[in-house]
Write an enzyme that holds these catalytic residues in place. Structure first.
Site, short mmCIF file in Angstrom:
data_model
loop_
_atom_site.label_atom_id
_atom_site.label_comp_id
_atom_site.label_asym_id
_atom_site.label_seq_id
_atom_site.Cartn_x
_atom_site.Cartn_y
_atom_site.Cartn_z
NE ARG A 69 -2.26 -1.28 3.64
CZ ARG A 69 -1.72 -0.50 4.56
NH1 ARG A 69 -1.79 0.82 4.43
NH2 ARG A 69 -1.14 -0.99 5.61
CE1 TYR A 198 0.33 -5.82 -1.92
CE2 TYR A 198 -0.81 -3.88 -1.09
CZ TYR A 198 -0.28 -5.14 -0.89
OH TYR A 198 -0.38 -5.74 0.34
N GLY A 199 -2.78 -5.33 -4.38
CA GLY A 199 -4.06 -5.65 -3.74
C GLY A 199 -4.63 -4.56 -2.84
N GLY A 200 -3.84 -4.12 -1.86
CA GLY A 200 -4.35 -3.14 -0.89
C GLY A 200 -4.76 -1.83 -1.53
CE LYS A 207 -5.91 -3.56 4.89
NZ LYS A 207 -6.15 -4.06 6.25
CB SER A 249 0.99 -4.44 9.59
OG SER A 249 2.07 -3.57 9.74
CB CYS A 251 0.91 -7.77 15.77
SG CYS A 251 1.87 -6.31 16.20
CE LYS A 253 -6.41 -7.41 12.00
NZ LYS A 253 -6.08 -6.61 10.87
CG ASN A 255 0.07 -16.33 12.14
OD1 ASN A 255 -0.31 -16.53 10.99
ND2 ASN A 255 1.33 -16.08 12.44
CG ASP A 278 -7.44 -7.02 7.22
OD1 ASP A 278 -6.61 -6.69 8.08
OD2 ASP A 278 -7.58 -6.41 6.15
CB SER A 375 4.95 -12.39 -1.46
OG SER A 375 5.50 -13.14 -0.40
NE ARG A 376 -0.03 -8.69 1.78
CZ ARG A 376 -0.67 -8.10 2.80
NH1 ARG A 376 -1.77 -8.60 3.26
NH2 ARG A 376 -0.17 -7.03 3.36
NE ARG A 407 6.32 -7.28 16.17
CZ ARG A 407 6.82 -8.51 16.07
NH1 ARG A 407 7.92 -8.83 16.72
NH2 ARG A 407 6.24 -9.41 15.32
#
Ligand code: OXD
Ligand code: MN
Length: 592
Positions: A69, A198-200, A207, A249, A251, A253, A255, A278, A375-376, A407
């Protein structure tokens, strides 16, 4: 074509601007998907992966300067600059339309414009919102097919009531970073994104709509659009408690949303239900409770670091019907990424399309990664083994607890509970993370990211805090608010808490607190667990580590408070007085 006149006129208007050769209305059928896949594969836009090992999967590379992004090119375009706030880049709407209009002009010549009607949230739910994205990218169409509910059913919904929708215009244009803009027009319910793939930046339901535009709509309509995962924790007695959690981001999420209970707890009968990883849209329903839906239908997850230990559910989710972007391509037409499963491949093609083998270094002596760190994978949520049976429920799930996290190596205890909703809003508003070695910038530097919404709040964040405060007054009862930190370290920099599935032990305490089943220790920052109330059976952790995890250092907190003040001063007069009240109260409890 369509019977919705507003939609028909807008598509015509955009076609006049972008001048595509052809307009195709996306119906969402399987046949259409196959035709688009074949066309994109024949043009080299996507590559079909090994159909035996990864059935229905495709590979895509974005331009080298288009892999994340671009916050510096992302704008909120409101009539008044103050309405965008110090948290956003701002551009006047007329200037923005003019500037981007010049780039969009004729950008689809020789291309097809696809019209994608999509629903964020289950089709027809009163919780959902409809958008229509116009794009000249098949990659975008195929990703939107995974990430949203889209096609004829949504169009029918739009026509039923001549309903309104978010107007989302995207063109790849020339993928030129100098001609790239991601523009949001909350007052027009519109998004213009140009020059990126790019996706975002281009899956405009995510988003752009579900957070930036939706946060503005939510404030006006009295609900909440948040950057939060939603998960259910089923206890041995079958009761399921749902939590919504916000983390900056990097941290974990995704998982956490798909957590595997540690063996002891699994045997006891614990089970996790993933509702979303998300975004959460939350409303107060007629019962006075806060209910949440995930407006998305898929995961757009970071690949590196995803493996059978960190997230075996994600690994299982991406075995079919998945689009991989900017990972390493192996000679057998499967994919790999750093910290993924399996041995490091001997060779492959890296995310930039260059031959790759382990140990390759660039001219400065840095290791060349096979996959880009951002990468996604884009994968349907329904393929996740822990996908909740409530995903298609129109009202979603009732939220018992809101969890904030960050964090922090030294400051934050493993978990604490706020004293009440107002204090909880302060906890969210002061959320922060320290930079890790993997991030650009000074290591250890604290980055404030209130409610993990700093890059996503579509209006002045001072008003956003006010909206949170107001929402708390509407709920009977309001969910309890907690803060967690999985990343506290000892003096040698080693993590004190094992993380991953073991985080369930903390969630168990959180839910017990929500039900009033367990006591806690009152401290200046909030309620902290009594060490014996965290289930440690089967966990290899010393008493000293637990004591450290649950301790607070008043001197560190005094220092932290300076950062709070500095951050809040940016919002000037607009900051709600309750935030300053909480600041003063915390200072008093810390005896500053
Ligand atoms: C995401 C992000 O991609 O938060 O989810 O950047
Ligand atoms: Mn996110």
């Amino acid at each position: 074509m369509t019977l919705n006149t507003e939609l028909k006129n807008w598509v015509n208007e955009c076609a006049k601007l972008c001048k595509p050769d052809k307009i195709v209305w996306i119906d969402g059928s399987l046949r259409e998907k196959e035709l688009l896949e074949n066309e994109a594969a024949s043009k080299g836009e996507i590559t079909r992966l090994n159909d035996k090992k990864l059935p229905g999967c495709f590979y895509h590379r974005t331009a080298i300067n288009d892999v994340a992004r671009t916050e510096n090119l992302t704008f909120i375009c409101t009539s008044k600059k103050e309405d965008a706030g110090p948290n956003n880049n701002w551009m006047a709407p007329a200037d923005a339309y003019k500037k981007a209009g010049e780039i969009f002009s004729g950008s689809m010549k020789g291309r097809t414009m696809y019209v994608i009607p999509f629903s964020m949230g289950p089709v027809g739910s009163p919780f959902s919102k409809i958008g229509v994205e116009l794009t000249d990218s098949i990659y975008v169409v195929l990703n939107m097919r995974i990430m949203t509910r889209m096609g004829s059913a949504v169009l029918k919904e739009l026509e039923k009531s001549n309903a309104t929708f978010t107007k989302c215009l995207h063109s790849k244009a020339e993928f030129d970073i100098k001609k790239r803009l991601i523009l949001h027009f909350p007052e027009d319910n519109a998004i213009w994104s140009v020059g990126s793939g790019y996706g975002g930046n281009v899956l405009l339901g995510k988003k752009c709509l579900a957070l930036r535009i939706a946060s503005h709509i939510a404030k006006t309509e009295g609900w909440m659009a948040e950057h939060m995962l939603i998960m259910g924790i089923e206890e041995p007695n079958g009761r399921i408690g749902y939590v919504a959690a916000a983390f900056p981001s990097a941290c974990g999420k995704t998982n956490l949303a798909m957590l595997i209970p540690p063996e002891g707890l699994r045997k006891k009968g614990y089970r996790i239900w993933t509702v979303g990883d998300d975004i959460a849209w939350m409303r107060v329903d007629t019962d006075g409770q806060l209910w949440a839906i995930n407006p998305e239908a898929g995961f757009f997850g970071v690949a590196p670091g995803t493996n059978s230990k960190s997230n075996s559910n994600a690994v299982k989710t991406v075995q079919k019907n998945t689009i991989f972007t900017n990972v390493l391509l192996k000679p057998d037409m499967t994919v790999w990424w750093e910290d993924g499963d399996g041995p490091v491949p001997k060779e492959g093609t890296d995310w930039q399309g260059r031959p790759w083998k382990p140990g390759l270094k660039d001219k400065d002596g840095n290791i060349i990664k096979g996959a880009h760190p951002n990468s996604r994978f884009t994968a349907p949520m329904s393929q996740c083994p822990t996908a909740s049976f409530r995903i298609e429920h129109h009202h979603g799930v009732p939220i018992a607890a809101v969890i904030f996290g960050g964090r922090r190596a030294h400051l934050m205890p493993l978990v604490y509970q706020s004293f009440n909703w107002q204090h909880g809003v302060y906890v969210g508003a002061t959320m922060a993370s320290e930079r890790t070695a993997a991030q650009f910038g000074k290591q250890g530097e604290v980055r404030r990211d209130p409610m993990a919404m700093l890059p996503f709040c579509g209006y002045n964040m001072a008003d956003y805090f006010g909206h949170w405060l107001g929402m708390g007054k509407k709920m009977l009862p309001a969910p309890k608010i907690f803060h967690v930190n999985w990343f506290r370290t000892d003096d040698k920099g080693k993590f004190l808490w094992p993380g991953y599935g073991e985080n369930l032990r903390v969630l168990e305490w959180i839910l017990a607190r929500c039900r009033g089943e367990v006591g806690a220790k009152e401290t200046p920052i909030g309620y902290i667990p009594n060490p014996e109330d965290i289930d440690k059976k089967g966990l290899d952790i010393t008493k000293a580590a637990i004591d450290k995890l649950l301790s607070i250092n008043v001197d560190n907190w005094k220092e932290e408070l300076k950062g709070h003040k500095e951050f809040f001063l940016e919002f000037g007069e607009r900051l709600p007085k309750e935030i300053w009240e909480e600041y003063e109260a915390l200072a008093k409890r810390l005896k500053i």
